[in-house]
Design an enzyme around this catalytic site. Structure first.
Site, PDB file in Angstrom:
ATOM      1  N   SER A 269       0.825  -1.211   0.000  1.00 29.98           N
ATOM      2  CA  SER A 269       0.000   0.000   0.000  1.00 29.98           C
ATOM      3  C   SER A 269       0.865   1.269   0.000  1.00 29.98           C
ATOM      4  CB  SER A 269      -0.908  -0.033   1.241  1.00 29.98           C
ATOM      5  OG  SER A 269      -1.300   1.259   1.627  1.00 29.98           O
TER       6      SER A 269
HETATM    7  N1  LIG Z   1      -6.910   9.241   1.000  1.00 27.05           N
HETATM    8  C1  LIG Z   1      -6.159   8.149   1.553  1.00 27.05           C
HETATM    9  C2  LIG Z   1      -6.210   7.002   0.577  1.00 27.05           C
HETATM   10  C3  LIG Z   1      -5.729   5.707   1.151  1.00 27.05           C
HETATM   11  C4  LIG Z   1      -5.976   4.543   0.224  1.00 27.05           C
HETATM   12  O1  LIG Z   1      -6.531   4.692  -0.871  1.00 27.05           O
HETATM   13  N2  LIG Z   1      -5.562   3.354   0.639  1.00 27.05           N
HETATM   14  C5  LIG Z   1      -5.811   2.158  -0.120  1.00 27.05           C
HETATM   15  C6  LIG Z   1      -4.628   1.215  -0.018  1.00 27.05           C
HETATM   16  S1  LIG Z   1      -3.169   1.953  -0.707  1.00 27.05           S
HETATM   17  C7  LIG Z   1      -7.028   1.476   0.468  1.00 27.05           C
HETATM   18  O2  LIG Z   1      -6.934   0.667   1.353  1.00 27.05           O
HETATM   19  N3  LIG Z   1      -8.197   1.866  -0.022  1.00 27.05           N
HETATM   20  C8  LIG Z   1      -9.448   1.365   0.449  1.00 27.05           C
HETATM   21  C9  LIG Z   1     -10.558   2.318   0.121  1.00 27.05           C
HETATM   22  O3  LIG Z   1     -10.290   3.396  -0.439  1.00 27.05           O
HETATM   23  O4  LIG Z   1     -11.705   1.977   0.417  1.00 27.05           O
HETATM   24  C10 LIG Z   1      -4.716   8.602   1.812  1.00 27.05           C
HETATM   25  O5  LIG Z   1      -4.341   9.711   1.413  1.00 27.05           O
HETATM   26  O6  LIG Z   1      -3.957   7.890   2.457  1.00 27.05           O
END
Ligand SMILES: N[C@@H](CCC(=O)N[C@@H](CS)C(=O)NCC(=O)O)C(=O)O
Length: 224
Positions: free
Chosen positions: A14
């Protein structure tokens, strides 16, 4: 006042977890917190919550590609994005890497931070594989592990103890309400507060009564 326990649930597949990890590593020396790294398995969280990788929606994939690049620059983390970035993530299984990281957590936790970082560097800066044994060997060497220790950890990765620990940590994240990563849990007055995303650390600061100084806070000046 006592220190606030802040847990970071992450997976090295991730990219946003890497951003959150580096920022919290910086703040652990500034805020009055005990930062606890909780290596977990994103695939397990996705499966058990019924979530899907966000990049499966083509329009969001287009956006995420740009968002990750901008965030990495702003957060000053050497993360880069390849053309086939999402095929790489979807096609790769981080289970072996996360079991290896779990094994180090159980035996020599002082290596947890450098080892996790080396996995991210390999996958997200060098765009190389992290699932094959040879890849894990290369990462372990970069993190400064002796070949003896690496061998022991590789053997441990197939043991019930390591498999169970990774499963339990993943289940714990889900119990806190996680549906993706990074999942950050701050314990305030005996109550856990879950934050999803590397972009929610400013809010975390406000909840734990600490000052947000941006993603790259300068080191505190030495005491005179
Ligand atoms: N806006 C968040 C995004 C985080 C994200 O998209 N994480 C992914 C893995 S890299 C996830 O688990 N997404 C699940 C989802 O968006 O429901 C950030 O800036 O960290």
């Amino acid at each position: 006042m006592g220190r606030t326990l802040v847990e970071l649930f992450y997976d090295v597949v991730s990219p946003y977890s890497w951003l959150g990890f580096e920022v919290l590593c910086r703040y652990q020396h500034i805020w009055n917190i005990d930062l606890r790294f909780r290596p977990a398995f994103l695939g397990g969280i996705m499966q058990s919550t019924g979530n899907k990788p966000p990049a499966m929606l083509p329009k969001r994939a287009e956006y995420l590609q740009k968002d990750i690049i901008r965030m990495a620059k702003y957060y000053q983390v050497p993360l880069t994005v390849s053309e086939d970035v999402f095929q790489r993530i979807l096609g790769k299984n981080s289970l072996g890497a996360m079991r290896f990281i779990t094994a180090i957590d159980m035996t020599q936790p002082k290596y947890l931070e450098p080892l996790s970082r080396e996995f991210w560097l390999r996958f997200w800066s060098q765009h190389e594989d992290i699932s094959q044994v040879e890849s894990i060997l290369a990462v372990a060497e970069k993190a400064g592990l002796s070949s003896e220790l690496t061998q022991k950890l590789l053997e441990m990765t197939s043991s019930p103890a390591v498999k169970n620990r990774l499963r339990e940590t993943t289940e714990e994240a889900i119990k806190y309400g996680a549906f993706g990563m990074p999942a950050v849990v701050a314990h305030v007055n005996g109550k856990p507060h879950l934050f999803f995303g590397s972009d929610r650390l400013e809010l975390l600061a406000s909840i734990i009564g600490e000052k947000w100084l941006g993603p790259v806070p300068s080191a505190p000046s030495p005491k005179m």
